[in-house]
Design a protein around this motif. Sequence first.
Motif, short mmCIF file in Angstrom:
data_model
loop_
_atom_site.label_atom_id
_atom_site.label_comp_id
_atom_site.label_asym_id
_atom_site.label_seq_id
_atom_site.Cartn_x
_atom_site.Cartn_y
_atom_site.Cartn_z
N GLU A 169 0.44 -1.10 -0.01
CA GLU A 169 -0.05 -0.24 0.26
C GLU A 169 0.92 0.96 -0.49
O GLU A 169 0.57 1.83 -0.63
N GLY A 227 -7.47 12.77 -3.30
CA GLY A 227 -8.53 12.02 -2.55
C GLY A 227 -8.26 10.14 -3.06
O GLY A 227 -8.58 9.40 -2.16
N GLN A 228 -7.29 9.73 -4.02
CA GLN A 228 -6.48 8.67 -4.63
C GLN A 228 -6.07 7.94 -2.98
O GLN A 228 -6.06 7.46 -2.70
N ASP A 230 -5.69 9.89 -0.04
CA ASP A 230 -6.82 9.61 0.90
C ASP A 230 -7.05 7.78 1.38
O ASP A 230 -7.59 7.45 2.69
N ASP A 231 -7.68 7.35 0.43
CA ASP A 231 -7.96 6.15 -0.42
C ASP A 231 -7.07 5.02 0.76
O ASP A 231 -7.58 4.13 1.11
N SER A 234 -6.44 5.43 4.03
CA SER A 234 -7.14 4.08 5.16
C SER A 234 -7.40 2.96 5.08
O SER A 234 -7.41 2.32 6.08
N ASN A 235 -6.70 2.09 3.51
CA ASN A 235 -7.33 0.83 3.56
C ASN A 235 -5.84 0.74 4.62
O ASN A 235 -5.75 0.22 5.64
#
Length: 283
Positions: A169, A227-228, A230-231, A234-235
């Motif tokens: 990630e 935004g990506q 941020d995603d 979050s993962n």
Amino acid sequence: MSIIDPIFAQKLMKLIQKETNQNAHFFGEKGIIIATTQPERLGTIHEGAKDIMSGKIDFIAITEEMTMQLSGTRPGFSVAIDTENQRIGAIGISGNPTDMRPIAMIASHMIVIEYERKLFMDDLNQMANNINTSLQESSAGLEELSASSEGQSSTIVELSEMVKKTQEEIMETNKILDFIHKISKQTTILGINASIEAARIGAEGKGFNVVANEVRKLADNTANSVGQVDDVLSNLKELITNVSDNITSYSSATHQQATVIQSLSHEIENITTSVDVFVKKLT
């Protein structure tokens, strides 16, 4: 040493010269020329810029008529470049000061954008490095725990896979950061071209709206990339929480294992804190 990338500054000076047929200079601390279309002046001190950098004045406008009274001067316009109450440089363009003023102001704004983008990217890279360091320390602890208890090997494998996936990630985050970097560069240069062209041709520059729309599209792409990020983060936080939950299940293990788990929990907390700060910087 200048806090502005000299390579970027030099490209900008050449772009201004290309569009205006005038010499352009970027000044750093004490008025030293650190980027210029006149190589022989590189590293020399510009007295007017020196006054600007010291805070005595904010800009200088010298007309053709004024040069007759001030020996050794040339017509032109020079202005300070400020951000967050900090003077980070100054820019000067030769020629009619009335014509050069809007171009110099636009260029100064572009330099501020590049400066703030560089700070932002440095913060992101530092954050990613901190996360990677914590992950490496966590992985080392997991290996020690695995060696001390073969009977718990299946759970250790699961934990190791979680850490591995977390590292993957992080790699995705770095790819997105590279994308943000590229988009920011394109936006900056495109904005400069459009603004300089519009300023150069005056009222005839209606085509600027078309270019400005393209700039906004690029800016939207950059926002989507953030935004990506941020995603992804979050993962990452969810994965870290899973690791922490699994570690808690070993609370009744031997003293040696408890010590290792305590160390791992501390590292997990560091990762979570870093991720939280990282996300806040993106919002």
